[in-house]
Design an enzyme around this catalytic site. Structure first.
Site, PDB file in Angstrom:
ATOM      1  N   SER A 104      -0.912   3.159   4.551  1.00 55.82           N
ATOM      2  CA  SER A 104      -1.490   2.091   4.435  1.00 55.82           C
ATOM      3  C   SER A 104      -1.790   2.086   6.367  1.00 55.82           C
ATOM      4  O   SER A 104      -0.248   1.628   6.883  1.00 55.82           O
ATOM      5  CB  SER A 104      -0.521   1.276   3.461  1.00 55.82           C
ATOM      6  N   HIS A 110      -7.610   1.749   1.662  1.00 53.95           N
ATOM      7  CA  HIS A 110      -6.852   3.035   1.594  1.00 53.95           C
ATOM      8  C   HIS A 110      -8.314   3.832   1.141  1.00 53.95           C
ATOM      9  O   HIS A 110      -8.292   4.880  -0.033  1.00 53.95           O
ATOM     10  CB  HIS A 110      -5.835   3.343  -0.049  1.00 53.95           C
ATOM     11  N   HIS A 121      -1.815   6.093  -5.759  1.00 54.02           N
ATOM     12  CA  HIS A 121      -0.326   5.359  -6.210  1.00 54.02           C
ATOM     13  C   HIS A 121      -0.211   5.109  -7.222  1.00 54.02           C
ATOM     14  O   HIS A 121      -1.396   4.983  -8.348  1.00 54.02           O
ATOM     15  CB  HIS A 121      -0.538   4.306  -5.066  1.00 54.02           C
ATOM     16  N   TYR A 128       1.321   2.870  -9.057  1.00 57.31           N
ATOM     17  CA  TYR A 128       1.222   2.124  -9.051  1.00 57.31           C
ATOM     18  C   TYR A 128      -0.473   1.623  -9.484  1.00 57.31           C
ATOM     19  O   TYR A 128      -0.916  -0.020 -10.288  1.00 57.31           O
ATOM     20  CB  TYR A 128       1.810   0.696  -8.395  1.00 57.31           C
ATOM     21  N   GLU A 129      -1.334   1.727  -8.735  1.00 53.51           N
ATOM     22  CA  GLU A 129      -2.565   1.691  -9.897  1.00 53.51           C
ATOM     23  C   GLU A 129      -2.727   2.593 -11.172  1.00 53.51           C
ATOM     24  O   GLU A 129      -4.374   2.284 -11.772  1.00 53.51           O
ATOM     25  CB  GLU A 129      -3.476   2.635  -8.898  1.00 53.51           C
ATOM     26  N   ALA A 185       3.732   3.607   5.608  1.00 55.69           N
ATOM     27  CA  ALA A 185       4.173   2.392   5.726  1.00 55.69           C
ATOM     28  C   ALA A 185       4.957   1.821   5.307  1.00 55.69           C
ATOM     29  O   ALA A 185       5.069   2.432   3.909  1.00 55.69           O
ATOM     30  CB  ALA A 185       3.140   0.878   5.877  1.00 55.69           C
ATOM     31  N   MET A 197       5.761   2.520  -1.577  1.00 58.83           N
ATOM     32  CA  MET A 197       5.716   3.376  -2.581  1.00 58.83           C
ATOM     33  C   MET A 197       5.417   3.838  -3.247  1.00 58.83           C
ATOM     34  O   MET A 197       3.940   4.592  -4.174  1.00 58.83           O
ATOM     35  CB  MET A 197       4.999   1.700  -2.951  1.00 58.83           C
ATOM     36  N   SER A 198       5.320   5.068  -1.884  1.00 60.50           N
ATOM     37  CA  SER A 198       4.845   6.319  -2.033  1.00 60.50           C
ATOM     38  C   SER A 198       5.413   7.568  -1.688  1.00 60.50           C
ATOM     39  O   SER A 198       6.674   7.493  -1.724  1.00 60.50           O
ATOM     40  CB  SER A 198       3.738   6.466  -1.639  1.00 60.50           C
ATOM     41  N   ASN A 240       7.110  -3.892   8.427  1.00 61.25           N
ATOM     42  CA  ASN A 240       7.791  -5.541   8.247  1.00 61.25           C
ATOM     43  C   ASN A 240       9.252  -5.097   7.936  1.00 61.25           C
ATOM     44  O   ASN A 240       9.830  -3.656   7.368  1.00 61.25           O
ATOM     45  CB  ASN A 240       7.537  -6.296   7.022  1.00 61.25           C
ATOM     46  N   HIS A 285      -0.303  -7.582   1.645  1.00 60.24           N
ATOM     47  CA  HIS A 285      -0.236  -6.170   2.108  1.00 60.24           C
ATOM     48  C   HIS A 285      -1.098  -6.659   2.753  1.00 60.24           C
ATOM     49  O   HIS A 285      -0.992  -5.102   4.152  1.00 60.24           O
ATOM     50  CB  HIS A 285      -0.652  -5.672   0.931  1.00 60.24           C
TER      51      HIS A 285
END
Ligand code: HPA
Length: 279
Positions: free
Chosen positions: A31, A62, A84, A86-87, A114, A212-213, A236, A248
């Protein structure tokens, strides 16, 4: 034939009908890091949507395509945008692109992302060499019938992140005066960010960064025999470590802070692969 393997081979045939490019290095851009693709001397591009059956990312930021080209003469395939879990995709679809890049010819997988900093000594904008990972919060992408054509049923995971590649990343960061943290990355499914209690849990488990990846991709690449390395851009500090709510947009814009160092480091590391005769 195993349906996951059949789908992979169909995607591979589709790719080969469009390009004969043979990469040595596969680079996955996380990201906010997709800009790195501008550093590549582009030979061709292939939008994911042009590959029959390929999972197409829906996340803003993305833009999904393979970029084929050269970094200092080294043939690379770059994923500008990843898919991802979560998609809503099946986990086997999330890792399909990794297997596809291996079939195209890539021997080394360079993962980037990220991530939220969990280690209290990290700052937003830091780069972190991934030394190891925690996969227990994400589904294992190898569940289901083993694809014997790709790898063994019970792969060893003791050195997923190749020691030689790690050393190249360390050396290049030092040579170029780029601050490099090191640590353990944990993948959670998302899409919600973690709660402060979850971040305390992750810290207690020895985790330095969270995202998340990446981990499912590394498991899959390790299974099919690629050499793997990875860098997290700490976009962050994780939930509860500052007063700022996470978004995001923040993750994407924070990637800019580390962009210059990131670009320099990635290019130098890929050169380093050749200098160390790994290609
Ligand atoms: N948590 C999870 N994933 C992330 C974060 C985070 O704080 N930052 C960037 N990706």
């Amino acid at each position: 034939m195993n349906p996951t393997y059949e789908k992979l081979m169909n995607c591979y045939t589709c790719v080969r009908n469009k390009t004969s490019f043979v990469p040595k290095v596969a680079l996955v851009l996380g990201s906010g890091l997709g800009d790195y693709a501008n550093q590549i001397e582009v030979e061709s591009e292939l939008p994911y949507s042009d590959i029959n059956g390929f999972p197409v990312s829906t996340v803003l930021g993305h833009a999904g395509k393979f970029v084929y080209g050269y970094i200092d003469g080294i043939p690379v395939v770059c994923m500008k945008g990843r898919v991802h879990y979560y998609e809503g995709y099946d986990i086997s679809d999330v890792v399909l692109p990794i297997r596809l890049m291996k079939l195209m010819g890539a021997e080394i997988l360079f993962l980037t992302n990220a991530a939220g900093g969990v280690n209290g000594s990290f700052h937003a904008g830091d780069l972190m060499l991934i030394r190891d990972h925690i996969s227990v919060f994400a589904p294992n992408p190898l569940i289901g019938a083993n694809i014997d054509q790709l790898g063994t049923r019970f792969p060893d995971m003791s050195t997923v992140y190749d020691k030689d590649l790690q050393q190249i990343i360390r050396d290049k960061a030092l040579e170029n005066r780029i601050l490099l943290q090191e640590g353990v990355y944990a993948q959670l499914t998302g899409p919600s960010f973690e709660s402060p209690a979850e971040i305390r849990l992750l810290r207690a488990l020895g985790c330095d960064a969270v995202g998340m990846s990446t981990v499912v991709e590394a498991i899959c690449a390790n299974h099919c025999g690629m050499r793997i390395c990875g860098i997290s851009c700490i976009s962050n500090l994780a939930a509860g470590m500052t007063d700022t709510p996470l978004s995001h947009e923040e993750v994407q814009s924070a990637a800019d802070k580390s962009a210059a160092g990131f670009k320099k480091l990635v290019t130098e590391v890929i050169r380093g692969f050749r200098q160390e005769n790994l290609l």
